[in-house]
Design a protein around this motif. Structure first.
Motif, PDB file in Angstrom:
ATOM      1  N   GLY A 158       0.809  -1.212   0.000  1.00  0.00           N
ATOM      2  CA  GLY A 158       0.000   0.000   0.000  1.00  0.00           C
ATOM      3  C   GLY A 158       0.839   1.256   0.000  1.00  0.00           C
ATOM      4  N   MET A 159       1.995   1.221   0.680  1.00  0.00           N
ATOM      5  CA  MET A 159       2.876   2.385   0.730  1.00  0.00           C
ATOM      6  C   MET A 159       3.447   2.723  -0.640  1.00  0.00           C
ATOM      7  SD  MET A 159       3.219   3.754   3.798  1.00  0.00           S
ATOM      8  CE  MET A 159       4.863   4.407   4.004  1.00  0.00           C
ATOM      9  N   GLU A 160       3.425   1.755  -1.556  1.00  0.00           N
ATOM     10  CA  GLU A 160       3.871   2.011  -2.924  1.00  0.00           C
ATOM     11  C   GLU A 160       2.778   2.638  -3.773  1.00  0.00           C
ATOM     12  OE1 GLU A 160       5.252  -1.677  -4.456  1.00  0.00           O
ATOM     13  OE2 GLU A 160       6.939  -1.815  -3.072  1.00  0.00           O
ATOM     14  N   GLY A 161       1.630   2.945  -3.148  1.00  0.00           N
ATOM     15  CA  GLY A 161       0.541   3.592  -3.860  1.00  0.00           C
ATOM     16  C   GLY A 161      -0.478   2.639  -4.445  1.00  0.00           C
ATOM     17  N   ASN A 162      -0.398   1.364  -4.081  1.00  0.00           N
ATOM     18  CA  ASN A 162      -1.323   0.375  -4.629  1.00  0.00           C
ATOM     19  C   ASN A 162      -2.574   0.244  -3.763  1.00  0.00           C
ATOM     20  OD1 ASN A 162       0.422  -0.721  -6.833  1.00  0.00           O
ATOM     21  ND2 ASN A 162       1.747  -1.202  -5.105  1.00  0.00           N
ATOM     22  N   PHE A 163      -3.662  -0.154  -4.393  1.00  0.00           N
ATOM     23  CA  PHE A 163      -4.907  -0.443  -3.681  1.00  0.00           C
ATOM     24  C   PHE A 163      -4.813  -1.904  -3.237  1.00  0.00           C
ATOM     25  CE2 PHE A 163      -9.402  -0.946  -2.876  1.00  0.00           C
ATOM     26  CZ  PHE A 163      -9.813   0.333  -2.515  1.00  0.00           C
ATOM     27  N   CYS A 164      -4.427  -2.111  -1.990  1.00  0.00           N
ATOM     28  CA  CYS A 164      -4.020  -3.431  -1.513  1.00  0.00           C
ATOM     29  C   CYS A 164      -5.214  -4.256  -1.019  1.00  0.00           C
ATOM     30  CB  CYS A 164      -2.993  -3.289  -0.392  1.00  0.00           C
ATOM     31  SG  CYS A 164      -3.672  -2.485   1.069  1.00  0.00           S
ATOM     32  N   LYS A 165      -4.915  -5.499  -0.641  1.00  0.00           N
ATOM     33  CA  LYS A 165      -5.948  -6.420  -0.160  1.00  0.00           C
ATOM     34  C   LYS A 165      -6.572  -5.937   1.144  1.00  0.00           C
ATOM     35  CE  LYS A 165      -2.300  -9.239   1.949  1.00  0.00           C
ATOM     36  NZ  LYS A 165      -1.541 -10.500   1.847  1.00  0.00           N
ATOM     37  N   HIS A 166      -5.800  -5.193   1.960  1.00  0.00           N
ATOM     38  CA  HIS A 166      -6.346  -4.689   3.219  1.00  0.00           C
ATOM     39  C   HIS A 166      -7.412  -3.627   2.958  1.00  0.00           C
ATOM     40  CE1 HIS A 166      -2.030  -5.830   4.032  1.00  0.00           C
ATOM     41  NE2 HIS A 166      -2.704  -6.715   4.745  1.00  0.00           N
ATOM     42  N   LEU A 167      -7.190  -2.784   1.936  1.00  0.00           N
ATOM     43  CA  LEU A 167      -8.206  -1.798   1.549  1.00  0.00           C
ATOM     44  C   LEU A 167      -9.454  -2.483   1.004  1.00  0.00           C
ATOM     45  CD1 LEU A 167      -5.937   0.907  -0.109  1.00  0.00           C
ATOM     46  CD2 LEU A 167      -7.521   1.308   1.779  1.00  0.00           C
ATOM     47  N   VAL A 168      -9.248  -3.542   0.239  1.00  0.00           N
ATOM     48  CA  VAL A 168     -10.396  -4.289  -0.279  1.00  0.00           C
ATOM     49  C   VAL A 168     -11.193  -4.891   0.874  1.00  0.00           C
ATOM     50  CG1 VAL A 168     -11.122  -6.245  -1.691  1.00  0.00           C
ATOM     51  CG2 VAL A 168      -9.247  -4.796  -2.472  1.00  0.00           C
ATOM     52  N   ALA A 169     -10.490  -5.462   1.845  1.00  0.00           N
ATOM     53  CA  ALA A 169     -11.165  -6.078   2.990  1.00  0.00           C
ATOM     54  C   ALA A 169     -12.009  -5.047   3.732  1.00  0.00           C
ATOM     55  CB  ALA A 169     -10.135  -6.713   3.926  1.00  0.00           C
TER      56      ALA A 169
END
Length: 560
Positions: free
Chosen positions: A69-80
């Motif tokens: 996420g720190m790399e600017g990606n929409f990560c699995k934690h945001l999806v959760a």
């Protein structure tokens, strides 16, 4: 809120992260709903803090402090978190209203407090929050013009040692350091606001030097320190506009800063932004310094950039050309820049001459700037010099045989009504390449012949070429798709061969590719009227792959 859907979450994160998020729904805790945002903790490898913005201009967005996420990606934690919010969609409007009401209540309560009560509350927060205390101390020092106090605070803010575990600030700590360092620019701005802009100039320059030293020991992969540098540059310009320093001294400093490599481009100060501060005397000094620097190093990037900027500002196109001409690149890119400048200046004959010179002087036509070739061919077409455009495209294709150069040659030759002859010549070269590749697999990397024939919609010739000299799997798949209706048996052989290695791999993307091939295999058997053979194939496939639950589910969804 309307944009928060499962489909959008999957689009933002990608299928892989979305699938992984399904296993984290029970790991979401501490959900807090605000007006337009939701925060929570998600327990993965570590505990991560997640914030989801619901009403962004481009739909849902978010931040997570996990490495991905720190790399600017929409990560699995945001999806959760997003899926958790969707699960309580009905109660969300009520929760958001409650958040607005709480904010309003807090504002009303604070407004009703007396000065002494507010001071007592602020002192309590300062005692508990070290970062808040530091920010306020800086503001106080700046407001009373305490240069030594502000300087000491700025040095402390830019000190990497508290964040460097082994003498180096690692990626995970870089943002925290940048957040702290960013307070330095605010402190200097406060100094200017308190009527001490000359001191602010001095302190900003020192802060830039300290930041340049700090960046050498910080993993700033995300560029956080670049924003700190930009803020310092803005603070310096603001202070100069307020203090009006000696214009000639300022010109010297600006040029030294632009030509020096000590700040690694962090502050990115453009001397011409200071024209209103420099005035006529300062700009005269600046121009003299730039010309001297360029004459001393005509190939230096910074020297060329400054000289070009000054020339363009003055509308001096000949000087711009001279700057480029003093350092011509062997691939023709600089010639193209000159040609474009001359076109803009409405000097088309000179522009064409420079473009042609770039082709002539190119050391290797296979490495020439393709934009230069495109530019020159466009000019030839505008001048009705179609044979010249074909000749250039032919030479470029001969030197750099690819599907793109083949397509460009075809377009030029069709415009000149000579494609059949040019096509035969081009295919002869590609057949020779393909034959060399067949004889020496490592001697030629490429399968351009088959790509070219496919692009020409000559499927029969493409199939023959693939059979005789080989093709890569994506080409075989395209060929099978094209011949399936008329030659299902040949297509079936291709699909079966491509499917076999996929059965040995795992992963949802692999399963999707495999199922797509099985559907094509089924279509071939239908055309061949051999349903029993397909049933036997699928039965064997299911038996051998039964442990891959996602594959079994995907096959069932497609009736396989």
């Amino acid at each position: 809120m309307d944009n928060l859907t499962e489909a959008n979450l999957k689009k933002l994160a990608g299928a892989r992260s979305y699938e992984r998020a399904l296993g984290y729904l029970d790991a979401v805790s501490g959900v807090e709903v605000g007006d337009g945002w939701v925060t929570a903790s998600v327990h993965g490898t570590e505990r991560y803090e997640v914030e989801l913005t619901l009403d962004g201009p481009d739909g849902p967005a978010g931040e997570c402090d996990c490495p991905y996420g720190m790399e600017g990606n929409f990560c699995k934690h945001l999806v959760a978190l997003g899926l958790t919010v969707l699960a309580q969609r009905e109660s969300l409007p009520r929760q958001r209203k409650a958040a607005r009401d709480r904010a309003q209540d807090l504002d009303t309560w604070l407004s009703a407090l007396s000065k002494d009560e507010l001071l007592a509350l602020l002192r309590e927060q300062v005692d508990e929050d070290r970062r808040l205390r530091r920010r306020l101390e800086l503001r106080a020092a700046g407001a009373r013009g305490d240069l030594s106090g502000v300087r000491a605070s700025v040095r402390e803010l830019l000190d990497v040692r508290p964040f460097a575990r082994y003498g180096y600030v690692e990626y995970a700590d870089a943002r925290a350091y940048a957040d702290q360092a960013g307070q330095a620019a605010s402190a200097i701005g406060a100094l200017t606001g308190s009527g001490r802009p000359a001191d602010a100039i001095e302190l900003t320059r020192e802060a830039m030097r300290l930041l340049a030293e700090a960046v050498e020991t910080v993993d700033d992969s995300d560029g956080w320190l670049g924003q700190v540098g930009a803020d310092l540059a803005a603070a310096h310009l603001e202070a100069c506009r307020a203090a009006r320093p000696d214009p000639e001294e300022l010109a010297r400093w600006l040029i030294d800063h632009a030509l020096g490599d000590y700040d690694d481009g962090l502050t990115d100060i453009d001397p011409l932004d200071y024209q209103d501060v420099l005035g006529d005397a300062g700009m005269t000094a600046l121009r003299k310094l730039v010309v001297e620097a360029w004459r001393g190093n005509r190939t230096g990037w910074a020297e060329k950039y400054l000289m070009e900027r000054l020339a363009k500002t003055a509308g001096d196109i000949d000087t711009v050309i001279a700057v480029h001409a003093a350092d011509l690149t062997p691939n023709g890119h600089t010639h193209l820049l000159i040609a474009r400048e001359l076109d803009t200046a409405r000097r088309p004959d000179e522009a064409l001459s420079w473009a042609e010179r770039g082709i002539r002087e190119a050391e290797d036509l296979s490495a020439v700037d393709t934009a230069l070739v495109d530019h020159l061919c466009e000019r030839y077409a505008q001048a009705a010099r179609l044979p010249d455009a074909v000749a250039l495209r032919r030479d470029h294709f001969t030197a750099r045989r690819s599907l793109l150069t083949y397509q460009q040659l075809r377009a030029a030759a069709r415009a000149a009504d000579c494609w059949p002859a040019e096509r035969e010549r081009a295919l002869t070269l590609l057949r020779a390449d393909a034959e060399r590749r067949r004889q020496d697999r490592y001697g030629y990397s490429g399968w351009v012949l088959v790509d070219a024939l496919l692009d020409d919609k000559d499927t029969t010739a493409a199939w023959q070429a693939a059979t005789e000299t080989g093709a890569h799997d994506s080409q075989w798949l395209t060929l099978a798709d094209r011949i399936r209706a008329d030659r299902p048996a040949d297509a079936l052989d291709v699909y079966l061969r491509l499917a076999e290695p996929l059965t040995k791999d795992t992963g949802n993307e692999i399963y999707e590719q495999l199922v797509a091939l099985v559907l094509s295999i089924r279509d071939c058997h239908r055309r061949l009227n051999t349903p029993d053979a397909f049933t036997a194939y699928v039965t064997t496939l299911r038996t051998s792959q039964k442990r891959k639950r996602n594959l079994m589910r995907l096959m069932a969804e497609h009736g396989l």
